[in-house]
Design a protein around this motif. Sequence first.
Motif, PDB file in Angstrom:
ATOM      1  N   GLY A 335      -1.582  -5.678  -3.788  1.00  0.00           N
ATOM      2  CA  GLY A 335      -1.786  -5.666  -2.343  1.00  0.00           C
ATOM      3  C   GLY A 335      -2.199  -4.310  -1.824  1.00  0.00           C
ATOM      4  O   GLY A 335      -2.396  -4.148  -0.618  1.00  0.00           O
ATOM      5  N   TYR A 336      -2.320  -3.315  -2.703  1.00  0.00           N
ATOM      6  CA  TYR A 336      -2.600  -1.956  -2.238  1.00  0.00           C
ATOM      7  C   TYR A 336      -3.575  -1.310  -3.209  1.00  0.00           C
ATOM      8  O   TYR A 336      -3.259  -1.110  -4.384  1.00  0.00           O
ATOM      9  CB  TYR A 336      -1.296  -1.164  -2.190  1.00  0.00           C
ATOM     10  N   LYS A 337      -4.753  -1.019  -2.737  1.00  0.00           N
ATOM     11  CA  LYS A 337      -5.820  -0.689  -3.676  1.00  0.00           C
ATOM     12  C   LYS A 337      -6.057   0.807  -3.898  1.00  0.00           C
ATOM     13  O   LYS A 337      -6.833   1.185  -4.756  1.00  0.00           O
ATOM     14  CB  LYS A 337      -7.140  -1.365  -3.241  1.00  0.00           C
ATOM     15  N   ASN A 338      -5.412   1.654  -3.099  1.00  0.00           N
ATOM     16  CA  ASN A 338      -5.545   3.093  -3.368  1.00  0.00           C
ATOM     17  C   ASN A 338      -4.555   3.457  -4.480  1.00  0.00           C
ATOM     18  O   ASN A 338      -3.452   3.931  -4.235  1.00  0.00           O
ATOM     19  CB  ASN A 338      -5.256   3.883  -2.086  1.00  0.00           C
ATOM     20  N   TYR A 339      -5.009   3.200  -5.737  1.00  0.00           N
ATOM     21  CA  TYR A 339      -4.099   3.317  -6.885  1.00  0.00           C
ATOM     22  C   TYR A 339      -3.592   4.736  -7.072  1.00  0.00           C
ATOM     23  O   TYR A 339      -2.452   4.956  -7.460  1.00  0.00           O
ATOM     24  CB  TYR A 339      -4.798   2.842  -8.163  1.00  0.00           C
ATOM     25  N   LYS A 340      -4.453   5.696  -6.806  1.00  0.00           N
ATOM     26  CA  LYS A 340      -4.076   7.095  -6.988  1.00  0.00           C
ATOM     27  C   LYS A 340      -2.896   7.427  -6.061  1.00  0.00           C
ATOM     28  O   LYS A 340      -1.908   8.025  -6.477  1.00  0.00           O
ATOM     29  CB  LYS A 340      -5.302   7.965  -6.666  1.00  0.00           C
ATOM     30  N   ASN A 341      -3.056   7.004  -4.788  1.00  0.00           N
ATOM     31  CA  ASN A 341      -2.006   7.258  -3.815  1.00  0.00           C
ATOM     32  C   ASN A 341      -0.721   6.504  -4.184  1.00  0.00           C
ATOM     33  O   ASN A 341       0.386   7.044  -4.097  1.00  0.00           O
ATOM     34  CB  ASN A 341      -2.485   6.849  -2.412  1.00  0.00           C
ATOM     35  N   LEU A 342      -0.897   5.271  -4.621  1.00  0.00           N
ATOM     36  CA  LEU A 342       0.246   4.448  -5.047  1.00  0.00           C
ATOM     37  C   LEU A 342       1.011   5.162  -6.171  1.00  0.00           C
ATOM     38  O   LEU A 342       2.234   5.290  -6.139  1.00  0.00           O
ATOM     39  CB  LEU A 342      -0.262   3.081  -5.514  1.00  0.00           C
ATOM     40  N   SER A 343       0.255   5.626  -7.155  1.00  0.00           N
ATOM     41  CA  SER A 343       0.846   6.320  -8.291  1.00  0.00           C
ATOM     42  C   SER A 343       1.581   7.584  -7.834  1.00  0.00           C
ATOM     43  O   SER A 343       2.712   7.837  -8.243  1.00  0.00           O
ATOM     44  CB  SER A 343      -0.255   6.643  -9.297  1.00  0.00           C
TER      45      SER A 343
END
Lengths: 477, 490
Positions: A335-343
């Motif tokens: 549901g959240y595509k900014n993977y870098k930020n998620l990580s």
Amino acid sequence: MLETVIGLEVHVQLKTKTKAFCGCSTEFGRLPNSQVCPVCLGFPGSLPVLNKTVLEYGIKVGVALNCKIPEYTKFDRKNYFYPDLPKNYQISQYDQPLAQSGYLDIAIENGTKRITIKRVHLEEDAGKLIHEGTDSSASYVDYNRAGIPLLEIVSEPELNSPDEAYQYLTTLKSIIRYLDVSDCDMEKGSLRCDANISLRPCGEKKLGVKTELKNMNSFKAVKSGLEYEIKRQLAILEAGGKVTQQTLLWDEKKQKTAVMRSKEEAHDYRYFPEPDLVPFIFKSADIKIIKETIPELPQEKLLRFVKEFSLAPYEANILTSDKSLADFFEKCSRGYKNYKNLSNWIIGAFLSEINNRSIEPKDIPITPEKFTLLLNLADTGKINSLTAKTVLSEMFETQKSPDLIISEKNLSQISDSGELEQIITQIINVNEKSVTDYKNGKANALMFLIGQAMKQTKGKANPNMVTEMLKERIKNA
Amino acid sequence: MDNKKDLFSLTAGEITGQKHGTEELVSSLAKRVEAVEKKVHAFAKKPQARGQWFGFHWPKPQTENCNLTIRSGPLSGIPVSIKDNICVKDDETTCASKILSGFKPPYDAEVIRRLKDAGAILWGKTNMDEFAFGSSTENSSYGPTRNPHNLECVPGGSSGGSAAAVAADETIISLGSDTGGSIRQPAAFCGVVGLKPTYGRVSRYGLIAFASSLDQIGPITKDVRDCAVMMNIISGYDPKDSTSANIEVPDFTKSLNGEIKNLRVGLPKEYFTHGMDNEVKAAMDEAIATLKTKGAKFIEISLPHTEYAVAVYYIVATAEASSNLARFDGVQYGFRQMNSSGLIDMYKNSRGEGFGNEAKRRIILGTYVLSSGYYDAYYLRAQKVRTLIKRDFDTAFKEIDCIITPTSPTPAFKIGEKATDPLKMYLSDIYTISVNLAGVPAISIPCGFTKEKLPVGLQIIAKPFDEEMLFKAAFAYESQTNWRKIKPKL
């Protein structure tokens, strides 16, 4: 130049519901001798019956460590006298272990190193001795642990430093936890590690005289124990002496080793096939069924994360170190595509919440949906990142949804220029000196003024707007 | 036949057919025990020790203690005596060893559970060689048992108490255990019937192990029919024993039909060469002639590895025993020497004083053959030869239905005669040992008497799980002879 050679023998307690050879519970921390029966007490006439889950778990680990699983396996008796061993022999495996000749890839400085796994075998745990007083005037035996299934994993002596040993252990732990067959908790004793250590001239094939180091009860202790022992051996060899083959105990408090027994006192275990159990023959179909239950393992997952989410290997390594954490990341990624930020968020604020609260990743109390909602709120400026961290902490505390926490605690970011204008006017008025300093070229003074604004708004002010507005007002003053 | 026989002298089959109360039977047996036990000393714990029987305090049905409940079943109200190495819940079980003195098992052996279910009355614990180590029942912490047929002689062993109790009519049936002949040889010496089942036929759960890969529990009875009834009860798969076989159990009493026409009987030439007592040989010849008249066909066979059996046995059995007996260390139960300083001292003193000489001898032998550097030469090689011995039987049984041998090369010997010569003692099991190594079933039945009125036993051996063959042949022979009716004069 001398080279360090380390081989590790790791024991992990398998987390079956019942013991290896009887129906007693394996639950940790119960009243002494409350989980015992004639079989695990080794009473005369009692007989062991193998818990089939133990075989299944053992094979899973064998397969995950790339071992060969022979079609035939059997149990043997290892004979020695000790009061925590009810039968005065341990049911173990000797010449035909459950699994053999595998490997484990560990991360080292410039890539990976492959460590050979010599063998993986099953055995039963012993009881626990509790000594009374400092002079051990009396000793008590708790047999609750006796008969709990253990898996012994033996590496070839191919580790060349305490760091590599540490890396081997953490990688092994991560794989076994992925398989969900053991907690691998060194503090609780569900993972134990003995090390064989020797030194030899670089390039030499023949192993030097080794010592065996026991009683290292944490991952950190393994590292410091090995470092100590290597220094000790090095000092002996450099002084022209010879290392004595012996078994040593690591004393974590004193940070030194003590001699447990010398080679001459070594046991003759008189192994022979356990006549009370029949050998087990596996069909390749049985192994195949077990293989199919093995999930994606950490190293495959790491590579996939790097590829699929464009993460740095360093990040992916942290995220995949625990299966629950990796699963959490993956669920969020839907549901959240900014993977870098998620990580960044998971590795940063999220993990520190988990660590501060001593939560196991498998017990994460917040849902991926609520977590990604929080990130979206921060991304859209509803709250600033500082506030987001406060909200996250609150979410761990109460499991409430982030929007609910924001409205209840009135934490929305102040991005209203009228409201901010008033605050800035007030700050400029009471901080004349800083304003002058900034005008005279002291950049730090501006940071101070921004800080004052954030303080006034309890961190809710939109920091970008505050900065811009302050600059604008001072320039025009 | 005397119709007014004492009840104690009957078989279970005869009792079941008669109209009398269990109380009557038990009091008859109790009086018999009182009269002859002092001479025979068959019991480690007399049934008297159980309290109730001699005082005639009759148990009410459904009391909490199963022992005191007379249940309906195939052995309802039949007293059965139990060898002292089989666990009976809350009843001292010592293997006739000081080291287990005071040990009361918290559970019943599987065979005991089955006997209770069948309605049997547990009738005392019988004497034995300590931990079943011996062939004479002289190695007992309770003192020796005597042969009812001649009190100067041994009853055989290690189930000597069980065999003597049956022969002396102190019980109706006994349970024994057989590792190398411990049921069959005393049955032969005492003139009764004893059967060693196929390895895996009867659960070993609750049998205090001597050599786990050889031990089997089996019945000792007055006739072949009682033996078949007992086998019906105690046989069958037990999930508590991993070595127990999941093979259907037939009704063994159906084999008691006397039909042996064209039965192919093997006579192993290696057994009929030297060392066999002349009177035993004569009894054998007579038995063979009897079976021939019933239509059995005799064929000479070869069991070529017979000469290694005793050596193989004393390696495998002592190796397993040394490990099985390691648990008797004074820590959890049984005898502990309290005047010891420290752990090692306590181990040494408790085991040193707790075990008798033969137990120590076997522990030392077994420890030696398993020691590093000797394992390959002894234990491993013995296991290989064991496979060859088993193969001998497999091959033989391709051409024959059963094998006949004497149970023992000699009749009962004098008490003390071999006590100081272990090797001579070990050789008295020469005809029975191979059977355990091969895991096959065998029965010993009375086949005559010597001039000195000592019984001689006939051993019949069959294929694995073919106890029906044993009953068929044994019953056919028994119904042609009267040996079992010759009772000792006590």
